[in-house]
Motif scaffolding. Sequence first.
Motif, PDB file in Angstrom:
ATOM      1  N   VAL A  72       0.858  -1.192   0.000  1.00 59.62           N
ATOM      2  CA  VAL A  72       0.000   0.000   0.000  1.00 59.62           C
ATOM      3  C   VAL A  72       0.886   1.230   0.000  1.00 59.62           C
ATOM      4  CG1 VAL A  72      -1.730   1.309   1.256  1.00 59.62           C
ATOM      5  CG2 VAL A  72      -1.847  -1.199   1.226  1.00 59.62           C
ATOM      6  N   PHE A  73       0.637   2.130  -0.951  1.00 66.53           N
ATOM      7  CA  PHE A  73       1.310   3.428  -0.989  1.00 66.53           C
ATOM      8  C   PHE A  73       0.255   4.491  -0.664  1.00 66.53           C
ATOM      9  CE2 PHE A  73       4.071   0.759  -3.521  1.00 66.53           C
ATOM     10  CZ  PHE A  73       5.329   1.140  -3.106  1.00 66.53           C
ATOM     11  N   ASP A  74       0.304   5.006   0.563  1.00 64.00           N
ATOM     12  CA  ASP A  74      -0.670   5.988   1.051  1.00 64.00           C
ATOM     13  C   ASP A  74      -0.183   7.379   0.678  1.00 64.00           C
ATOM     14  OD1 ASP A  74      -2.389   7.619   2.418  1.00 64.00           O
ATOM     15  OD2 ASP A  74      -1.980   6.749   4.408  1.00 64.00           O
ATOM     16  N   ALA A  75      -0.954   8.095  -0.177  1.00 64.07           N
ATOM     17  CA  ALA A  75      -0.545   9.425  -0.642  1.00 64.07           C
ATOM     18  C   ALA A  75      -0.626  10.468   0.462  1.00 64.07           C
ATOM     19  CB  ALA A  75      -1.395   9.840  -1.840  1.00 64.07           C
ATOM     20  N   ASN A  76      -1.270  10.147   1.610  1.00 58.80           N
ATOM     21  CA  ASN A  76      -1.263  11.028   2.792  1.00 58.80           C
ATOM     22  C   ASN A  76      -1.752  12.442   2.468  1.00 58.80           C
ATOM     23  OD1 ASN A  76      -0.825  11.863   5.426  1.00 58.80           O
ATOM     24  ND2 ASN A  76       1.366  12.228   5.126  1.00 58.80           N
ATOM     25  N   THR A  93       1.210  13.385  -5.965  1.00 57.36           N
ATOM     26  CA  THR A  93       1.275  14.848  -5.955  1.00 57.36           C
ATOM     27  C   THR A  93       0.372  15.398  -4.865  1.00 57.36           C
ATOM     28  OG1 THR A  93      -0.533  15.009  -7.583  1.00 57.36           O
ATOM     29  CG2 THR A  93       1.738  14.965  -8.432  1.00 57.36           C
ATOM     30  N   ARG A  94       0.783  16.560  -4.391  1.00 61.41           N
ATOM     31  CA  ARG A  94      -0.044  17.288  -3.414  1.00 61.41           C
ATOM     32  C   ARG A  94       0.217  18.758  -3.655  1.00 61.41           C
ATOM     33  NH1 ARG A  94       0.122  16.738   3.215  1.00 61.41           N
ATOM     34  NH2 ARG A  94      -1.654  18.128   3.625  1.00 61.41           N
ATOM     35  N   PHE A  95      -0.814  19.466  -4.073  1.00 63.36           N
ATOM     36  CA  PHE A  95      -0.639  20.855  -4.488  1.00 63.36           C
ATOM     37  C   PHE A  95      -0.076  21.675  -3.336  1.00 63.36           C
ATOM     38  CE2 PHE A  95      -1.929  25.201  -5.499  1.00 63.36           C
ATOM     39  CZ  PHE A  95      -1.457  25.276  -6.793  1.00 63.36           C
ATOM     40  N   GLY A 130      -2.606   9.859  -6.137  1.00 64.58           N
ATOM     41  CA  GLY A 130      -1.746   8.909  -6.822  1.00 64.58           C
ATOM     42  C   GLY A 130      -1.368   7.699  -5.994  1.00 64.58           C
ATOM     43  N   GLY A 131      -1.916   7.544  -4.780  1.00 63.61           N
ATOM     44  CA  GLY A 131      -1.628   6.372  -3.971  1.00 63.61           C
ATOM     45  C   GLY A 131      -2.145   5.097  -4.633  1.00 63.61           C
ATOM     46  N   THR A 132      -1.527   3.957  -4.286  1.00 62.09           N
ATOM     47  CA  THR A 132      -1.933   2.672  -4.861  1.00 62.09           C
ATOM     48  C   THR A 132      -1.926   1.595  -3.791  1.00 62.09           C
ATOM     49  OG1 THR A 132       0.342   2.080  -5.451  1.00 62.09           O
ATOM     50  CG2 THR A 132      -0.951   3.235  -7.133  1.00 62.09           C
ATOM     51  N   ALA A 133      -2.587   0.469  -4.106  1.00 64.10           N
ATOM     52  CA  ALA A 133      -2.579  -0.706  -3.233  1.00 64.10           C
ATOM     53  C   ALA A 133      -2.787  -1.938  -4.107  1.00 64.10           C
ATOM     54  CB  ALA A 133      -3.664  -0.614  -2.174  1.00 64.10           C
ATOM     55  N   GLY A 134      -2.054  -3.001  -3.815  1.00 62.00           N
ATOM     56  CA  GLY A 134      -2.222  -4.228  -4.598  1.00 62.00           C
ATOM     57  C   GLY A 134      -1.112  -5.213  -4.339  1.00 62.00           C
ATOM     58  N   PRO A 135      -1.255  -6.452  -4.865  1.00 57.99           N
ATOM     59  CA  PRO A 135      -0.242  -7.484  -4.648  1.00 57.99           C
ATOM     60  C   PRO A 135       1.011  -7.229  -5.485  1.00 57.99           C
ATOM     61  CG  PRO A 135      -1.963  -8.303  -6.099  1.00 57.99           C
ATOM     62  CD  PRO A 135      -2.402  -6.941  -5.652  1.00 57.99           C
ATOM     63  N   VAL A 136       2.151  -7.534  -4.883  1.00 58.18           N
ATOM     64  CA  VAL A 136       3.444  -7.402  -5.556  1.00 58.18           C
ATOM     65  C   VAL A 136       4.258  -8.656  -5.240  1.00 58.18           C
ATOM     66  CG1 VAL A 136       5.569  -6.069  -5.784  1.00 58.18           C
ATOM     67  CG2 VAL A 136       3.397  -4.887  -5.356  1.00 58.18           C
ATOM     68  N   VAL A 154       2.844  -4.632   3.516  1.00 54.72           N
ATOM     69  CA  VAL A 154       3.483  -3.413   4.020  1.00 54.72           C
ATOM     70  C   VAL A 154       2.737  -2.183   3.519  1.00 54.72           C
ATOM     71  CG1 VAL A 154       5.070  -3.248   2.074  1.00 54.72           C
ATOM     72  CG2 VAL A 154       5.737  -2.284   4.296  1.00 54.72           C
ATOM     73  N   THR A 155       2.787  -1.099   4.327  1.00 54.25           N
ATOM     74  CA  THR A 155       2.188   0.188   3.948  1.00 54.25           C
ATOM     75  C   THR A 155       3.256   1.266   4.018  1.00 54.25           C
ATOM     76  OG1 THR A 155      -0.013  -0.408   4.749  1.00 54.25           O
ATOM     77  CG2 THR A 155       0.473   1.938   4.527  1.00 54.25           C
ATOM     78  N   TYR A 156       3.369   2.054   2.943  1.00 55.66           N
ATOM     79  CA  TYR A 156       4.308   3.168   2.889  1.00 55.66           C
ATOM     80  C   TYR A 156       3.503   4.465   2.807  1.00 55.66           C
ATOM     81  CZ  TYR A 156       7.455  -0.638   1.702  1.00 55.66           C
ATOM     82  OH  TYR A 156       8.147  -1.805   1.729  1.00 55.66           O
ATOM     83  N   THR A 157       3.851   5.445   3.655  1.00 56.40           N
ATOM     84  CA  THR A 157       3.098   6.705   3.739  1.00 56.40           C
ATOM     85  C   THR A 157       3.940   7.842   3.189  1.00 56.40           C
ATOM     86  OG1 THR A 157       1.956   5.906   5.712  1.00 56.40           O
ATOM     87  CG2 THR A 157       1.871   8.278   5.270  1.00 56.40           C
TER      88      THR A 157
END
Length: 368
Positions: free
Chosen positions: A186-190, A212-214, A194-200, A234-237
């Motif tokens: 999980v990539f949490d865009a916080n 992106t975050r303006f 553009g965040g994503t989640a899925g099997p790797v 795993v989750t990355y923020t």
Amino acid sequence: NANGGTGGFGPVSMQAGTALTAPAATKTGYTLTGWLPEVPATVPVFDTTYVAQWSINSYTVVFDADGGDGGSSAYMEYASALSAPAVGRTGYTFTGWEPAVPATVPAQNSIFTAQWQINNYAITFDANGGEGGTVASMPYGATLQAPVVNKIGNTFAGWLPAVPDTVPADDTTYIAQWTLNSYNAVFDANGGEGGTAGPVFYGTTLEAPAVTRFGYKLIGWDPVIPETMPANDVTYTALWEPALYAYTFDPGGGTGGRSGMFYLWDDLASFVPAVTRTGYTFTGWSPEIPAITPANDVYFTALWSINSYTIAFNANGGTGSTSAVMVYGTPLAAPAVYRQGFTLTGWSPALPDTVPAGNITYTAVWAV
């Protein structure tokens, strides 16, 4: 005369007419077929020699491969040349014959039995990147059991080739086969996009998505993203800070470039420098300077148009004067000029190798 055998006698003196009996004669590998001349019942009235007559025997010769291949059986003449056949036995090394094989056929039926020594072979279980592999020297035909192996992030899928029940007759390597596991990343865009989640799949290259975050600039991820996928979910923020962006004005071969940092609220146009380049005319920037300050690093390159100049050659009283429009920096060569009674000693000003950055006239210099 036993004629090569044993049991003959004489010469002896015997009275004519007395009983005459031939002796028992023998010869290894032969059968007595009679005497020459034929022996009469009584002593003849003259001196006589009787010569034993022999027939060579044949015997059965067996080469028993004793579980191998290549044995043979033959009926062979006594004393004929004798050579053992080539024999083989899977998983064994031939060590000789029992009894030892003579050079010629003996005077009896014979069985020669192949002697074998069981072979050892190198058996390797290659864990193929995992743990638990083994290497051992094992006797042919022994029970063969594969070790337990494991590999982080993978599921064991068997051996290649398949492991037989017993040791084969070759050095053999069995390679563990693995099925790659996948885990959820999980990539949490916080607060951004553009965040994503899925099997790797485990061990594959792990790349964060573009987020992106303006008004903010991405400064990293928590935790730090490893190069490859770990063996767990795993989750990355995303981590952000207020945006400060870099600008570069590349003079593109000229002079006057500039670089620095800007915020979203800055007027990017106020940072544009004046640039120059000998022999060229400035035509703009690539890409064009935007009217609204962008939320990203920017790189602008000056665009130039090469200039052309009028280049004149004045024959200064001679012939051969020329004038032409030429591109800056291209090769420059003087024309052939002539003046009767004079020798050309050069040009004024001195002639460069390439077209200069300006209109110019070169005047021939003569010596009378």
